[in-house]
Design a protein around this motif. Structure first.
Motif, PDB file in Angstrom:
ATOM      1  N   GLY A  29      79.320  16.588  49.751  1.00 22.14           N
ATOM      2  CA  GLY A  29      80.184  15.523  49.278  1.00 22.14           C
ATOM      3  C   GLY A  29      81.507  16.102  48.851  1.00 22.14           C
ATOM      4  O   GLY A  29      81.574  17.252  48.399  1.00 22.14           O
ATOM      5  N   GLU A  30      82.563  15.332  48.999  1.00 19.74           N
ATOM      6  CA  GLU A  30      83.896  15.811  48.662  1.00 19.74           C
ATOM      7  C   GLU A  30      84.728  14.629  48.184  1.00 19.74           C
ATOM      8  O   GLU A  30      84.562  13.510  48.658  1.00 19.74           O
ATOM      9  N   ARG A  40      84.294   9.412  55.991  1.00 22.05           N
ATOM     10  CA  ARG A  40      85.321   9.543  54.963  1.00 22.05           C
ATOM     11  C   ARG A  40      85.979   8.201  54.692  1.00 22.05           C
ATOM     12  O   ARG A  40      86.281   7.443  55.613  1.00 22.05           O
ATOM     13  N   GLY A  94      81.313  12.174  52.679  1.00 23.14           N
ATOM     14  CA  GLY A  94      79.957  12.716  52.665  1.00 23.14           C
ATOM     15  C   GLY A  94      79.597  13.138  54.073  1.00 23.14           C
ATOM     16  O   GLY A  94      80.041  12.524  55.040  1.00 23.14           O
ATOM     17  N   THR A 100      87.179  10.048  49.525  1.00 12.93           N
ATOM     18  CA  THR A 100      85.807  10.478  49.252  1.00 12.93           C
ATOM     19  C   THR A 100      85.146  10.660  50.617  1.00 12.93           C
ATOM     20  O   THR A 100      85.459   9.932  51.568  1.00 12.93           O
ATOM     21  N   GLU A 112      84.286  19.666  45.669  1.00 15.10           N
ATOM     22  CA  GLU A 112      83.245  19.674  46.699  1.00 15.10           C
ATOM     23  C   GLU A 112      81.899  20.069  46.109  1.00 15.10           C
ATOM     24  O   GLU A 112      81.840  20.811  45.134  1.00 15.10           O
TER      25      GLU A 112
END
Length: 182
Positions: free
Chosen positions: A60-61, A97, A74, A72, A48
């Motif tokens: 973001g992750e 996502r 945001g 992914t 993250e």
């Protein structure tokens, strides 16, 4: 009246943070259950990054929920209560996502939720995050998914480093799309 004056003095003499950044990562085991199979353990990883400017944040992750699920995400965040990431605060968020589910299909859709961080002492705290994933059809229109995720944790701040443990639960429902059934 004296407390009100003390609060006013503190508000006037406390510096607010203009810019904050946070990097994080976690890994662990996940138990997966389905209607067809019993519980199985799988390895999960998450990475993250958060960037907060005053009250507005971007995050973001990315990670792997299981060997066959990569994601992914945001999001845009709004600090509702609190003044920084390293203080007690409440943030709301709205994000998008993408979930790549090998053997099924890929899903992309919005989610919303909130974060709560509560400091018990100046070095020790607890935090929680709730996300609701809106119903989304897969790229092949055969399946749709929706669900929610809840994360609860405890942490210790040592200077600029935060060490902690988290419990993570995601209920993701997968069903045949109604458009596919017609």
């Amino acid at each position: 009246k004296r407390m009100a004056l003390m609060d006013q003095w503190l508000a006037l003499n406390t510096k607010t943070t203009l810019f904050e950044a946070r990097l994080g990562g976690s890994m662990g085991d996940v138990e997966e259950t389905t209607a067809e199979s019993p519980i199985s353990k799988k390895q999960t990883t998450r990475y993250e990054a958060d960037l907060l400017i005053k009250m507005i944040g971007l995050s973001g992750e990315m990670g792997r929920l299981a060997p066959h699920q990569k994601f992914t995400a945001g999001e845009l965040q709004l600090m509702i209560l609190g003044s920084s990431l390293q203080s007690t605060h409440l943030r709301g968020m709205y994000g998008y996502r993408k979930l790549e589910w090998e053997g099924v299909t890929d899903f992309s859709g919005p989610y919303y939720g909130g974060y709560l961080t509560l400091y018990l002492f100046n070095f020790l705290g607890v935090d929680g995050r709730y996300q609701y994933f809106a119903k989304t059809k897969g790229t092949n229109k055969t399946y749709e998914t929706y669900g929610e995720a809840l994360t609860l944790g405890a942490f210790v701040d040592i200077s600029f480093l935060r060490l902690g443990a988290k419990l993570y639960r995601e209920n993701l429902r997968l069903q045949q799309s109604s458009a596919f059934l017609n």
